[in-house]
Design a protein around this motif. Structure first.
Motif, PDB file in Angstrom:
ATOM      1  N   UNK A 538       0.957  -1.278  -0.090  1.00  0.00           N
ATOM      2  CA  UNK A 538      -0.072  -0.036  -0.083  1.00  0.00           C
ATOM      3  C   UNK A 538       0.893   1.169   0.028  1.00  0.00           C
ATOM      4  N   UNK A 539       1.993   1.370   0.760  1.00  0.00           N
ATOM      5  CA  UNK A 539       2.960   2.235   0.707  1.00  0.00           C
ATOM      6  C   UNK A 539       3.647   2.646  -0.715  1.00  0.00           C
ATOM      7  N   UNK A 540       3.393   1.692  -1.609  1.00  0.00           N
ATOM      8  CA  UNK A 540       4.083   1.546  -2.862  1.00  0.00           C
ATOM      9  C   UNK A 540       3.187   1.600  -4.226  1.00  0.00           C
ATOM     10  N   UNK A 541       1.937   1.748  -3.939  1.00  0.00           N
ATOM     11  CA  UNK A 541       0.838   1.429  -4.859  1.00  0.00           C
ATOM     12  C   UNK A 541       0.103   2.827  -5.043  1.00  0.00           C
ATOM     13  N   UNK A 542       0.308   4.061  -4.650  1.00  0.00           N
ATOM     14  CA  UNK A 542      -0.203   5.302  -5.099  1.00  0.00           C
ATOM     15  C   UNK A 542      -1.370   5.425  -4.376  1.00  0.00           C
ATOM     16  N   UNK A 543      -1.807   6.529  -4.633  1.00  0.00           N
ATOM     17  CA  UNK A 543      -3.162   7.234  -4.043  1.00  0.00           C
ATOM     18  C   UNK A 543      -4.461   6.240  -4.570  1.00  0.00           C
ATOM     19  N   UNK A 544      -5.661   6.346  -3.802  1.00  0.00           N
ATOM     20  CA  UNK A 544      -6.652   5.723  -4.351  1.00  0.00           C
ATOM     21  C   UNK A 544      -7.724   6.471  -5.459  1.00  0.00           C
ATOM     22  N   UNK A 545      -8.360   5.696  -6.173  1.00  0.00           N
ATOM     23  CA  UNK A 545      -9.172   6.436  -6.908  1.00  0.00           C
ATOM     24  C   UNK A 545     -10.342   5.501  -7.230  1.00  0.00           C
ATOM     25  N   UNK A 546     -11.179   6.079  -8.016  1.00  0.00           N
ATOM     26  CA  UNK A 546     -12.509   5.153  -8.315  1.00  0.00           C
ATOM     27  C   UNK A 546     -12.191   3.855  -8.937  1.00  0.00           C
ATOM     28  N   UNK A 547     -12.665   2.589  -8.744  1.00  0.00           N
ATOM     29  CA  UNK A 547     -12.505   1.501  -9.307  1.00  0.00           C
ATOM     30  C   UNK A 547     -12.929   1.356 -10.778  1.00  0.00           C
ATOM     31  N   UNK A 548     -12.170   0.982 -11.940  1.00  0.00           N
ATOM     32  CA  UNK A 548     -12.614   0.917 -13.137  1.00  0.00           C
ATOM     33  C   UNK A 548     -13.929   0.188 -13.207  1.00  0.00           C
ATOM     34  N   UNK A 549     -14.937   0.469 -14.124  1.00  0.00           N
ATOM     35  CA  UNK A 549     -16.279  -0.173 -14.092  1.00  0.00           C
ATOM     36  C   UNK A 549     -16.358  -1.404 -14.906  1.00  0.00           C
ATOM     37  N   UNK A 550     -15.201  -1.277 -15.801  1.00  0.00           N
ATOM     38  CA  UNK A 550     -15.109  -2.635 -16.753  1.00  0.00           C
ATOM     39  C   UNK A 550     -13.706  -2.976 -17.255  1.00  0.00           C
ATOM     40  N   UNK A 551     -13.493  -4.207 -17.330  1.00  0.00           N
ATOM     41  CA  UNK A 551     -11.994  -4.577 -17.737  1.00  0.00           C
ATOM     42  C   UNK A 551     -11.712  -3.984 -19.065  1.00  0.00           C
ATOM     43  N   UNK A 552     -10.085  -3.793 -19.187  1.00  0.00           N
ATOM     44  CA  UNK A 552      -9.717  -3.411 -20.589  1.00  0.00           C
ATOM     45  C   UNK A 552      -9.948  -1.909 -20.764  1.00  0.00           C
ATOM     46  N   UNK A 553      -9.801  -1.590 -22.209  1.00  0.00           N
ATOM     47  CA  UNK A 553     -10.069  -0.203 -22.757  1.00  0.00           C
ATOM     48  C   UNK A 553     -10.514  -0.412 -24.332  1.00  0.00           C
ATOM     49  N   UNK A 554     -10.440   0.290 -24.979  1.00  0.00           N
ATOM     50  CA  UNK A 554     -10.703   0.652 -26.254  1.00  0.00           C
ATOM     51  C   UNK A 554      -9.621  -0.363 -27.193  1.00  0.00           C
ATOM     52  N   UNK A 555      -8.376  -0.032 -26.782  1.00  0.00           N
ATOM     53  CA  UNK A 555      -7.334  -0.772 -27.390  1.00  0.00           C
ATOM     54  C   UNK A 555      -7.070  -2.028 -26.806  1.00  0.00           C
ATOM     55  N   UNK A 556      -7.413  -2.639 -25.696  1.00  0.00           N
ATOM     56  CA  UNK A 556      -7.281  -3.718 -25.150  1.00  0.00           C
ATOM     57  C   UNK A 556      -8.754  -4.518 -24.702  1.00  0.00           C
ATOM     58  N   UNK A 557      -9.811  -4.610 -25.459  1.00  0.00           N
ATOM     59  CA  UNK A 557     -11.013  -5.072 -25.350  1.00  0.00           C
ATOM     60  C   UNK A 557     -10.806  -6.497 -24.768  1.00  0.00           C
ATOM     61  N   UNK A 558     -11.671  -6.816 -23.676  1.00  0.00           N
ATOM     62  CA  UNK A 558     -11.611  -8.282 -23.245  1.00  0.00           C
ATOM     63  C   UNK A 558     -11.875  -9.145 -24.325  1.00  0.00           C
ATOM     64  N   UNK A 559     -10.912 -10.279 -24.340  1.00  0.00           N
ATOM     65  CA  UNK A 559     -11.212 -11.421 -25.375  1.00  0.00           C
ATOM     66  C   UNK A 559     -11.363 -12.707 -24.782  1.00  0.00           C
ATOM     67  N   UNK A 560     -12.121 -12.846 -23.495  1.00  0.00           N
ATOM     68  CA  UNK A 560     -12.459 -13.909 -23.050  1.00  0.00           C
ATOM     69  C   UNK A 560     -12.524 -13.881 -21.264  1.00  0.00           C
TER      70      UNK A 560
END
Length: 570
Positions: A538-560
């Motif tokens: 936790x001391x080495x993982x940066x501040x907290x932010x809102x959790x992503x709502x879905x996996x991947x992104x436009x360039x890395x869409x889920x493939x399974x």
């Protein structure tokens, strides 16, 4: 969570701290699984013992005299009681019934005589360790528990079942001879399903190349730490040792601690991938890290890996240090050694001839088969991993147990010949820890230039990567390294969830390379190391932010969906 620190200068007293296992003990004196255990090496060791009998007649006579004295004590009923801590002899008949107690005491007298002769011989230290391993193999096989007439539990089962247990045992023996290459089955392989009972944490495959799949796990908290965690499993096993059943899963624990967790799932190579080597795996990892950076927006990642996976991580970090690239912020290396030096004991039978034979064998076939590795691992702990199941399956006629760790251990993978041969060179010549001795993708690496923070875990009773060797390997790095010693073994140290009353770990801020000095100054904590590790992360993982709502992104869409395709490939 309780801590133990007593004595002056904060050092635990001798009553509270364990001693470093002797280098000739059963924990340390084991063969190297990447080399294998050749019959000719065992035959050579047996011949060497015989030669000592001829060359040291006085010692042989003295040991025979002691043996005769011990056997007379057995007959007279004054011999020592059978060892209470040996689980093989837990049945009360071994202690109460002279028909079982006396043969057992005689067996122990013969075993101790052989061990005493080896330990007192003039063989060099390395030869003694090989001889001790050989004699332990022989006497473990000859234990009365492994024979129907010598095993009270098996005899009771025979009479109570009207002989049906013997019929079941013969059926199990025939099945193993046909389907398990004559080894007793360790687990009921039909008891678990990958993706259902094991590797069941929710997630999705967000990147795939020829070498690996990248799994992104679904957050279970509203917020997550900004810097992602990437777990790198060993190439010699499938990844889900980090994602076993609920309650034992490191992945499940980490996502519950508000971390963004990604996992590498290595492809199981065939002879067609015989040329894959360390460069192949490092390059694939770098691709995965770039995918994670793109998905999360983080400039770098925290890496975590075990055994050969940790070695691959070390090579990657050395490569990045050589090129001045900062892809890794912090790293956790678990139960991993970088060499087969004499002190680590992993190279017990790793003679030049044995290494050459192992290299030629994998080159001829294109791969080192995982089942072959598994057999060597089993013979490193024969009482637990061979004879225990011999008794259960054949003498008692019972089905192998349903145990998730053993299911994973038997779900084997292969190593490509190129990587296997390179591992032999790295381990035999300590290339990874020697500055400039190993080039990764054309860059000579120097681990002392790896300055990121590191968390290094070892297991006190680890028979595969002894903790003394893990400590020495950790000192090859630059920067800050926290070394933590779990009280468990190789796999038990990894699968160490909080709540186990028997769990304990040791920490010591001293950067000494002397194992006993490190342990003498260590602080013991009664708990799993996971909680301690989580706070470090936790001391080495940066501040907290809102959790992503879905996996991947436009360039890395889920493939399974997790656990992906590669883990299912045989």
């Amino acid at each position: 969570m309780t801590k133990q620190r007593t004595g002056k200068a904060g050092k635990p007293t001798k009553a509270n701290r364990p001693a470093v296992p002797d280098s000739g003990g059963s924990i340390a004196a084991v063969p190297n699984p990447f080399v294998g255990l050749r019959p000719e090496d065992l035959a050579s060791t047996a011949h060497q013992i015989g030669t000592q009998c001829v060359q040291e007649p006085a010692l042989l006579l003295e040991q025979q005299t002691q043996l005769a004295h011990d056997l007379l004590r057995v007959i007279a009923g004054t011999a020592s009681a059978p060892p209470a801590r040996d689980r093989r002899f837990a049945d009360r008949e071994w202690h109460d019934n002279p028909l079982f107690r006396m043969p057992l005491q005689g067996y122990l007298a013969w075993r101790d005589a052989a061990a005493g002769f080896v330990s007192r011989s003039v063989m060099d230290a390395r030869s003694k360790e090989r001889a001790q391993f050989f004699t332990s193999l022989v006497f473990d096989a000859l234990a009365p528990t492994n024979m129907l007439l010598g095993n009270p539990a098996a005899l009771r089962e025979t009479f109570e079942s009207g002989g049906l247990s013997l019929l079941s045992g013969m059926t199990n023996l025939l099945t193993d001879a046909l389907t398990n290459q004559g080894m007793p089955s360790q687990v009921d392989k039909g008891a678990f399903r990958v993706g259902k009972d094991l590797a069941s944490t929710q997630g999705a495959v967000v990147f795939r190349n020829d070498v690996l799949e990248l799994i992104q796990y679904t957050p279970v908290t509203a917020k997550v730490h900004a810097r992602p965690q990437l777990i790198v499993p060993p190439q010699v096993n499938k990844f889900y040792v980090f994602d076993l059943a609920s309650g034992k899963s490191i992945v499940e624990y980490l996502v519950g601690q508000e971390f963004q967790v990604f996992m590498v799932s290595w492809r199981n190579p065939t002879a067609a991938q015989r040329e894959w080597n360390l460069d192949t795996y490092v390059a694939a990892l770098i691709e995965a890290i770039h995918a994670i950076r793109d998905i999360t927006g983080s400039d770098d990642v925290n890496l975590h890996g075990a055994c050969a996976g940790a070695m691959t991580m070390a090579a990657l970090m050395g490569y990045c240090a050589s090129r001045g690239e900062k892809l890794v912020n912090a790293a956790t290396l678990m139960v991993s050694v970088f060499s087969l030096d004499e002190q680590s004991q992993l190279g017990l039978f790793a003679t030049p001839e044995a290494v050459t034979t192992a290299r030629q064998s994998s080159q001829a076939r294109g791969v080192l088969d995982g089942e072959e590795l598994g057999r060597v691992f089993a013979w490193m702990r024969p009482n637990d991993l061979v004879w225990n199941y011999w008794v259960n399956n054949y003498l008692l006629g019972k089905a192998p147990p349903a145990f998730d760790v053993l299911y994973w251990n038997n779900d084997t993978t292969r190593l490509p010949a190129g990587f296997h041969c390179q591992l032999l060179d790295i381990l035999s010549d300590n290339l990874l820890a020697t500055p400039g001795a190993l080039a990764v993708m054309g860059e000579p690496i120097d681990l002392s230039k790896v300055a990121c923070d590191k968390f290094v875990l070892a297991g006190m009773t680890d028979h595969i990567t002894p903790w003394q060797g893990v400590l020495r390997s950790a000192r090859a790095f630059g920067g800050q390294t926290e070394f933590v010693l779990s009280s468990s073994g190789h796999i038990q140290s990894l699968i160490n969830p909080p709540g186990n009353a028997k769990a304990k770990f040791f920490v010591n801020g001293d950067d000494t390379t002397d194992p006993q000095a490190w342990l003498d100054g260590a602080e013991a904590t009664s708990d799993s190391w996971w909680n301690h590790w989580s706070q470090w992360l936790k001391q080495r993982s940066g501040p907290k932010r809102k959790a992503p709502s879905a996996p991947g992104n436009a360039r890395h869409a889920p493939c399974g969906e997790a656990p992906g395709r590669y883990v299912m490939e045989a």
